[in-house]
Enzyme design. Structure first.
Site, mmCIF file in Angstrom:
data_model
loop_
_atom_site.group_PDB
_atom_site.id
_atom_site.type_symbol
_atom_site.label_atom_id
_atom_site.label_comp_id
_atom_site.label_asym_id
_atom_site.label_seq_id
_atom_site.Cartn_x
_atom_site.Cartn_y
_atom_site.Cartn_z
ATOM 1 N N GLU A 88 6.107 4.684 7.457
ATOM 2 C CA GLU A 88 5.745 5.845 6.653
ATOM 3 C C GLU A 88 6.570 7.068 7.062
ATOM 4 O OE1 GLU A 88 1.141 4.608 5.661
ATOM 5 O OE2 GLU A 88 1.570 5.906 7.372
ATOM 6 N N THR B 36 -6.792 10.462 -0.647
ATOM 7 C CA THR B 36 -6.815 11.190 -1.907
ATOM 8 C C THR B 36 -5.587 10.931 -2.742
ATOM 9 O OG1 THR B 36 -5.853 13.116 -0.793
ATOM 10 C CG2 THR B 36 -8.251 13.025 -0.986
ATOM 11 N N THR C 195 0.866 -1.184 0.000
ATOM 12 C CA THR C 195 0.000 0.000 0.000
ATOM 13 C C THR C 195 0.902 1.233 0.000
ATOM 14 O OG1 THR C 195 -0.255 -0.263 2.417
ATOM 15 C CG2 THR C 195 -2.027 -1.086 1.018
ATOM 16 N N ASN D 157 -0.109 10.719 5.652
ATOM 17 C CA ASN D 157 -1.394 10.318 6.232
ATOM 18 C C ASN D 157 -2.498 11.343 6.099
ATOM 19 O OD1 ASN D 157 -1.344 7.524 7.621
ATOM 20 N ND2 ASN D 157 0.672 8.400 7.998
ATOM 21 N N THR E 82 -0.384 -2.886 10.941
ATOM 22 C CA THR E 82 -1.154 -3.025 9.707
ATOM 23 C C THR E 82 -0.250 -3.695 8.729
ATOM 24 O OG1 THR E 82 -2.513 -2.178 7.977
ATOM 25 C CG2 THR E 82 -0.835 -0.785 8.528
ATOM 26 N N LYS F 217 4.054 -7.041 3.908
ATOM 27 C CA LYS F 217 3.784 -5.641 3.628
ATOM 28 C C LYS F 217 3.465 -4.944 4.935
ATOM 29 C CE LYS F 217 0.408 -3.542 3.359
ATOM 30 N NZ LYS F 217 -0.368 -2.618 4.289
#
Length: 407
Positions: A280, A407, A157, A402, A194, A183
Site C-alpha cells: 500500500e 470508508t 482488496t 489506511n 494479509t 492478493k
C-alpha cells in the site's frame, strides 16, 4: 528460459492459475465491492486434486481458514475454491463459522462435487458478518466457465494490480505446469501476510509430499516479505495438484525432484515479490540479501528485520543512503553475528566495510535508491548461511490509504 543450478524451466507468457491442464477459474461481481467490481472468484479442477495449505499464525484465525483446513484434513484433496473479497469473515463468532460452512456447502452443490472437496477463503474488512444473500446469489451464478484474469481481479482488496505467474518444466519427458495467483497489499508481515495465494499444478504428487514442500517453500517466499509489520487473520496459501500431466509420482526420491522444487519455488517467490512490490502506497520493491551468515535461519532473521524497519523503509522512500538504519535493524534482529565483520552495499555501492563507514559517493548511492528495485546486500563473513527478504518503501500514501480503509 530461466536456468538455475538445479533445473531449467520456462516462464509462460501471460501464465496464470489455469495454465496447468485441467483447471478453470473465473470471477463475478456480487455487490460486496463498490462500483460493481468483481468480488467473488473461483477455481475448479476437473478431478479431485491432492491439496496442501499453510495458514496465518495470528491467534484470531478467520472462519474460512478453519473450514478449509478441515476440508483438506479429511482426504488431502480439494477440487474447487471459492473466494470473496471486501469481507474477511474474521472475528465473527459462531455465525461467521456457520456462514463459512454454508458457503462451502452451496459451492460444492453448485459444482456437483463432494463438500469436503470444496475450500472457502475470504479477505477484506474484519468483524463484519457476510451478507449471505449476496454470497449465495453469487455462488449460484457460477457457471463453471470463466477467465483466470477475472479470478485474479475478484480476490483483490487495496491491491493496485493482479498477481499471476506460471512456469513449465519437463519431468519424465512430459511438461508439468505450475500456475498461481495471489492478493496482498497491506497488513503484510513475515509468518505470512494479509495475503491469499493459490497455486495449481498438473503434476502427480501426493498430498503429504506436497504439504512438506509447500512449508519449505513458504519459509523462503511468503514468510520473507513484509509491508507494514502486521500479520492478518486470513492469510492462507493453497496448492492443488490434479495429476493431469501424467508423470511418475513426484517425491524426494524421484530423479528429477529438484527440477520440480526449483520451479515450484520460483512461482511462490515471484508471487511473494509481486505482493511486496504492490504494498500500500509503495513506490519501490526493496530486496535485502544476506550472505555468509552462521546459518540460513540467522540470515533470515536479519533480512526480515531490515526489510521490516520503518526507518529503513522511510529512508528508501526518500532515497537517503542512511546505512545506520540498516545496521541498527540487523543489530536488533536477534541473529548472532560479529558487528566488526559486517559489510553493507546499496546496489553496487559499499557503504559499510567490516563494521566501519566506507568512503562512498552519496550521490551514486542515492541514485540506486531512486530505482524501482532497490537491493541492499549484507555480508556477515560468518559462515555459509544466506537468505533474501522482500518489502517496499514507506510513503505518505500508506497512511492515506489506511486512515480511510473503512470508508
Amino acid at each position: 528460459m530461466i536456468k538455475t543450478e538445479q533445473a531449467i524451466y520456462t516462464v509462460i507468457e501471460n501464465g496464470n492459475i489455469t495454465s496447468p491442464n485441467g483447471f478453470q477459474a473465473g470471477g463475478v461481481a456480487i455487490g460486496l465491492r463498490k462500483h460493481n467490481k468483481l468480488d467473488m472468484g473461483w477455481v475448479y479442477s476437473e478431478v479431485p486434486a491432492a491439496a496442501a495449505g499453510v495458514y496465518t499464525l495470528n491467534s484470531f484465525r478467520a472462519a474460512p481458514l478453519l473450514v478449509t483446513e478441515e476440508s483438506i484434513q479429511q482426504e488431502g484433496k480439494l477440487q474447487a475454491i471459492v473466494v470473496n473479497s471486501a469481507n474477511a469473515n474474521a472475528c465473527t463468532g459462531e455465525e461467521g463459522l456457520a456462514n463459512a460452512y454454508a458457503m462451502r456447502k452451496a459451492f460444492s452443490d453448485q459444482l456437483g462435487i463432494q463438500v469436503q472437496h470444496a475450500a472457502v477463503a475470504s479477505t477484506g474488512l474484519i468483524g463484519v458478518q457476510l451478507p449471505m444473500d449476496k454470497i449465495m446469489s453469487g455462488i449460484h451464478s457460477i457457471s463453471g466457465e470463466g477467465k483466470a484474469e477475472d479470478f485474479a481481479q475478484a480476490i483483490l482488496t487495496t491491491d493496485t494490480c493482479t498477481k499471476q505467474i506460471a512456469v513449465s518444466v519437463e519431468i519424465d519427458g512430459v511438461p508439468i505446469t505450475i500456475g498461481g495467483a495471489a492478493k496482498g497489499s497491506g497488513m503484510i508481515h513475515p509468518n505470512m501476510a494479509t495475503m491469499l495465494a493459490f497455486v495449481t499444478t498438473d503434476a502427480v504428487i501426493s498430498a503429504g509430499v506436497l504439504e512438506n514442500q509447500l512449508r519449505k517453500t513458504t519459509d523462503k517466499s511468503y514468510n520473507m516479505i513484509t509491508v507494514d509489520g502486521d500479520t492478518s487473520t486470513n492469510d492462507m496459501v493453497l496448492v492443488l495438484a490434479n495429476g493431469k500431466a501424467g508423470n511418475k509420482e513426484l517425491n524426494p526420491s524421484h530423479p528429477e525432484w529438484d527440477k520440480f522444487c526449483a520451479a515450484f519455488q520460483y512461482v511462490s517467490q515471484e508471487l511473494a515479490k509481486k505482493i511486496a512490490r504492490d504494498g500500500e502506497g509503495a513506490t519501490k520493491l526493496v530486496e535485502v540479501r544476506v550472505k555468509q551468515a552462521q546459518s540460513s535461519e540467522e540470515a533470515r532473521k536479519i533480512g526480515k528485520s531490515v526489510v521490516a524497519s520503518s526507518l529503513v523503509k522511510a529512508a528508501v522512500y526518500g532515497s537517503d543512503p542512511n546505512w545506520g538504519r540498516i545496521i541498527t535493524a540487523a543489530g536488533y534482529s536477534g541473529a548472532a553475528f560479529s558487528p566488526e565483520k559486517i559489510s553493507v552495499w546499496l546496489g553496487d555501492v559499499l557503504v559499510v566495510q567490516e563494521g566501519t563507514p566506507a568512503l562512498f559517493d552519496e550521490t551514486e548511492a542515492s541514485e540506486h535508491l531512486k530505482q524501482d528495485n532497490v537491493v541492499i546486500t549484507i555480508d556477515l563473513q560468518e559462515g555459509t548461511g544466506e537468505a533474501t527478504a522482500w518489502g517496499c518503501d514507506l510513503s505518505y500514501d500508506y497512511v492515506k490509504i489506511n486512515v480511510s480503509y473503512r470508508t
